[in-house]
Design a protein around this motif. Structure first.
Motif, short mmCIF file in Angstrom:
data_model
loop_
_atom_site.label_atom_id
_atom_site.label_comp_id
_atom_site.label_asym_id
_atom_site.label_seq_id
_atom_site.Cartn_x
_atom_site.Cartn_y
_atom_site.Cartn_z
N PRO A 17 -0.11 0.93 -3.48
CA PRO A 17 -0.27 -0.27 -4.23
C PRO A 17 -1.78 -0.53 -4.64
CG PRO A 17 -0.12 -0.76 -1.73
CD PRO A 17 0.12 0.75 -1.91
N TRP A 18 -2.12 -0.98 -5.81
CA TRP A 18 -3.40 -1.26 -6.09
C TRP A 18 -3.39 -2.41 -7.09
CZ3 TRP A 18 -4.85 -0.05 -11.16
CH2 TRP A 18 -3.91 0.59 -12.01
N VAL A 19 -4.74 -2.91 -7.41
CA VAL A 19 -4.68 -4.15 -8.32
C VAL A 19 -5.60 -3.58 -9.25
CG1 VAL A 19 -5.71 -6.53 -8.43
CG2 VAL A 19 -5.04 -5.77 -6.17
N ASP A 20 -4.95 -3.84 -10.55
CA ASP A 20 -5.61 -3.60 -11.89
C ASP A 20 -6.70 -4.66 -12.44
OD1 ASP A 20 -4.25 -5.48 -13.36
OD2 ASP A 20 -2.94 -4.47 -14.05
N ASP A 21 -7.18 -4.36 -13.52
CA ASP A 21 -8.58 -5.28 -13.91
C ASP A 21 -8.28 -6.79 -14.01
OD1 ASP A 21 -10.43 -3.25 -13.23
OD2 ASP A 21 -10.41 -2.59 -15.58
N GLN A 78 -0.17 -2.97 -9.11
CA GLN A 78 0.56 -1.82 -9.51
C GLN A 78 1.21 -1.29 -8.39
OE1 GLN A 78 1.23 -1.60 -12.85
NE2 GLN A 78 0.14 -3.42 -13.54
N ILE A 79 2.16 -0.45 -8.66
CA ILE A 79 2.73 0.24 -7.56
C ILE A 79 2.80 1.81 -8.10
CG2 ILE A 79 4.62 0.76 -5.90
CD1 ILE A 79 3.23 -1.88 -5.37
N ASN A 80 2.39 2.73 -7.52
CA ASN A 80 2.73 4.03 -7.71
C ASN A 80 3.25 4.75 -6.43
OD1 ASN A 80 0.23 3.68 -10.02
ND2 ASN A 80 1.83 4.88 -10.82
N ARG A 81 3.81 6.01 -6.82
CA ARG A 81 4.28 6.96 -5.80
C ARG A 81 3.32 7.92 -5.48
NH1 ARG A 81 10.57 8.06 -5.86
NH2 ARG A 81 10.57 5.87 -5.53
N GLY A 82 2.82 8.22 -4.00
CA GLY A 82 2.05 9.41 -3.81
C GLY A 82 2.55 10.56 -3.21
N ASP A 109 -13.05 2.86 -14.50
CA ASP A 109 -13.53 3.32 -13.48
C ASP A 109 -13.24 2.55 -12.13
OD1 ASP A 109 -14.84 5.33 -14.78
OD2 ASP A 109 -16.75 4.67 -14.60
N GLY A 110 -13.28 1.13 -12.22
CA GLY A 110 -12.77 0.19 -11.20
C GLY A 110 -11.54 0.55 -10.90
N GLU A 111 -10.41 0.42 -11.85
CA GLU A 111 -9.22 0.79 -11.49
C GLU A 111 -8.86 1.98 -11.12
OE1 GLU A 111 -6.79 -1.85 -14.70
OE2 GLU A 111 -7.75 0.16 -15.54
N VAL A 112 -9.50 3.25 -11.45
CA VAL A 112 -9.26 4.51 -10.76
C VAL A 112 -9.78 4.41 -9.43
CG1 VAL A 112 -10.18 7.02 -10.68
CG2 VAL A 112 -9.51 5.55 -12.93
N MET A 113 -10.65 3.64 -9.24
CA MET A 113 -11.20 3.75 -7.66
C MET A 113 -10.76 2.97 -6.77
SD MET A 113 -14.88 1.88 -6.24
CE MET A 113 -14.35 0.54 -6.45
N ARG A 114 -9.87 1.84 -7.23
CA ARG A 114 -9.00 1.20 -6.40
C ARG A 114 -7.86 2.10 -6.24
NH1 ARG A 114 -11.27 -2.98 -9.52
NH2 ARG A 114 -9.63 -3.03 -10.93
N CYS A 154 -7.50 5.08 -6.09
CA CYS A 154 -8.04 6.31 -5.36
C CYS A 154 -8.18 5.99 -3.86
CB CYS A 154 -9.24 7.12 -5.69
SG CYS A 154 -8.76 7.97 -7.11
N GLN A 155 -8.74 4.71 -3.59
CA GLN A 155 -8.91 4.28 -2.18
C GLN A 155 -7.66 3.96 -1.57
OE1 GLN A 155 -11.52 1.10 -3.18
NE2 GLN A 155 -13.35 2.09 -2.73
N SER A 156 -6.54 3.35 -2.35
CA SER A 156 -5.26 3.11 -1.87
C SER A 156 -4.55 4.48 -1.30
CB SER A 156 -4.43 2.21 -2.61
OG SER A 156 -3.31 1.91 -2.07
N PHE A 157 -4.64 5.21 -2.45
CA PHE A 157 -4.03 6.60 -2.02
C PHE A 157 -4.49 7.32 -0.74
CE2 PHE A 157 -3.50 11.28 -2.71
CZ PHE A 157 -2.15 11.50 -3.60
N MET A 158 -5.79 7.15 -0.66
CA MET A 158 -6.52 7.83 0.42
C MET A 158 -6.09 7.15 1.66
SD MET A 158 -7.81 10.39 1.78
CE MET A 158 -8.48 11.59 0.39
#
Length: 449
Positions: free
Chosen positions: A67-71, A76-80, A141-146, A148-152
């Motif tokens: 789960p992550w928050v867009d701008d 948003q929800i993705n699958r890892g 860049d902010g969305e990609v960072m958020r 990646c942080q959730s993924f990790m």
């Protein structure tokens, strides 16, 4: 099925039954098994110990919510995913792919390929792969960072320099590796540089890692040509894709005397008879994150852009598919053969469909499978791990020389193994058998684990 040895048919049938709908994984397994008939005859202990069944089943498959928050403030929800496939030779090693097409079957196909690719390098690394259906294209860049942080935040508990060492792949470059490593460091409170490869030079990365997959593919082809008294000098080359692998394959071809006349992305391809301008291509794709059509817009009338279509219609002596899986179908292979192609080497993972491989080899075209030809990336990742472990940093020249030596070693291993098992000149069989036997012997030695 009829092309498989009788002892392997039930193994493949079981793979189909247990992994339904995962067509890319089925394709990767079949390609390896179809080369193992002489191995089964010569080494029956692999069958007796169920080594082949075990090698087709991942040691661990991890699926998690991201789960992550867009701008705009929307959640948003993705699958890892992380598939830790085989650790007989060392810690799991393989990239992370961020692309909408990612699902379990893609990750398993890539992880299965990685087992044998990593074995071929001669380095002590096992095979794994991971990723997400997240699409970084068009994201800030902010969305990609958020993301990646959730993924990790989930992935960190499964990885480590002695356990599992991810790297980049499609959609995961230096920016993403930086965000992932920063979050890992924050959560664990450790500067464990060896946990990820593809890092920036100033914070634990290796010189030549960015160039390694593309350079390594060209080094491998250079060995193929040299074995026949030939070289890249004066060769007309087509490289599909315009990402990291394609850019640096193009650069190395030019350094070795060849001319890359075409490049592509998902929107179409450009033809530049003077030779693709690597600096401009890098500016468009890596800095602006633009489309290949911009290359033609900037270059003007000397360059043509073809929307859609097939880059493989462009005549060449050497073809390097460096974009994505199954991008070179049988019709494209026919076009290449008709235009006199001499060598096809896979810079991407499994970019050539099985019927296209058959057509190329039957036509006498030298064909290098990805697990051999594009192993330079993971080989240099292993060199990055060496530097991290010794708190050292090598020069670009030293690292590139080690890469060239590793690719020459892979070429020699493929050639010698193909001869040993009665299929001389068959790089596909040589690569598959060599990689398989190295892993299988280690699995026998380790017992039923």
């Amino acid at each position: 099925m009829e092309t498989l040895h009788a002892a392997l048919q039930p193994v493949y049938a079981d793979v189909l039954r247990r992994n339904q709908g995962e067509t890319e994984f089925h394709q990767a397994v079949f390609e390896v098994l179809s080369c193992l008939s002489p191995v089964v005859e010569k080494r029956p202990e692999y069958v007796d110990a169920s080594i082949i069944e075990r090698i087709c089943e991942p040691e661990r498959q991890i699926i998690f919510r991201v789960p992550w928050v867009d701008d705009s403030g929307e959640v948003q929800i993705n699958r890892g995913f992380r598939v830790e496939f085989n650790s007989a030779l060392g810690p799991y090693k393989g990239g992370l792919r961020f692309h909408p097409s990612v699902y379990l079957g893609i990750v398993k196909f890539l992880g299965f390929e990685q087992i044998f690719k990593n074995a071929l390098t001669g380095m002590p690394i096992g095979g794994g792969k991971g990723g997400s259906d997240f699409d970084p294209k068009g994201r800030s860049d902010g969305e990609v960072m958020r993301f990646c942080q959730s993924f990790m935040t989930e992935l960190y508990r499964h990885i480590g320099e002695y356990t599992d060492v991810p790297a980049g792949d499609i959609g995961v470059g230096g920016r993403e590796i930086g965000y992932l490593f920063g979050q890992y460091k924050r959560i664990t409170n450790r500067y464990e540089a060896g946990v990820l490869t593809g890092k920036g030079i100033t914070w634990g990365g290796s010189h030549a890692r960015t160039e390694a997959t593309g350079y390594g593919t060209v080094f491998f082809v250079n060995e193929m040509l040299a074995a026949r008294g030939d070289s890249f000098d004066g060769k007309r080359v087509v490289v599909s894709g315009s990402g990291n692998v394609a850019i640096y394959a193009t650069e190395k071809v030019h350094q070795l005397g060849g001319t890359v006349v075409a490049a592509s992305d998902s929107s179409g391809y450009v033809v530049d008879e003077a030779g693709v301008d690597v600096g401009l291509l890098r500016e468009i794709k890596e800095v602006r994150r633009g489309r290949i059509s911009e290359y033609a817009d900037i270059k003007g009338s000397a360059v043509s852009f073809v929307s859609g279509g097939s880059i493989w219609d462009v005549p060449c002596s050497v073809a390097l598919p460096c974009a994505t899986e199954n991008e070179l179908p049988v019709d494209a292979a026919k076009a290449l053969v008709g235009n006199g192609v001499q060598v096809v080497a896979e810079g991407a993972n499994m970019p050539t469909t099985p019927d296209a491989v058959d057509l190329l080899t039957e036509a006498g075209v030298l064909f290098a499978p990805g697990k051999a030809a594009n192993a330079g990336g993971v080989a240099t990742s292993a060199l990055e791990m060496q530097q991290n472990a010794s708190r050292d940093s090598w020069t670009f020249e030293h690292t590139e020389q080690r890469l060239a030596e590793i690719m020459a070693g892979i070429h020699e291993r493929c050639v010698m193994t193909a001869e040993e098992y009665g299929v001389p000149g068959d790089y596909v069989a040589g690569a598959n058998i060599s990689g398989f036997t190295q892993v299988a012997d280690a699995m026998l030695a380790l017992g039923v684990v």
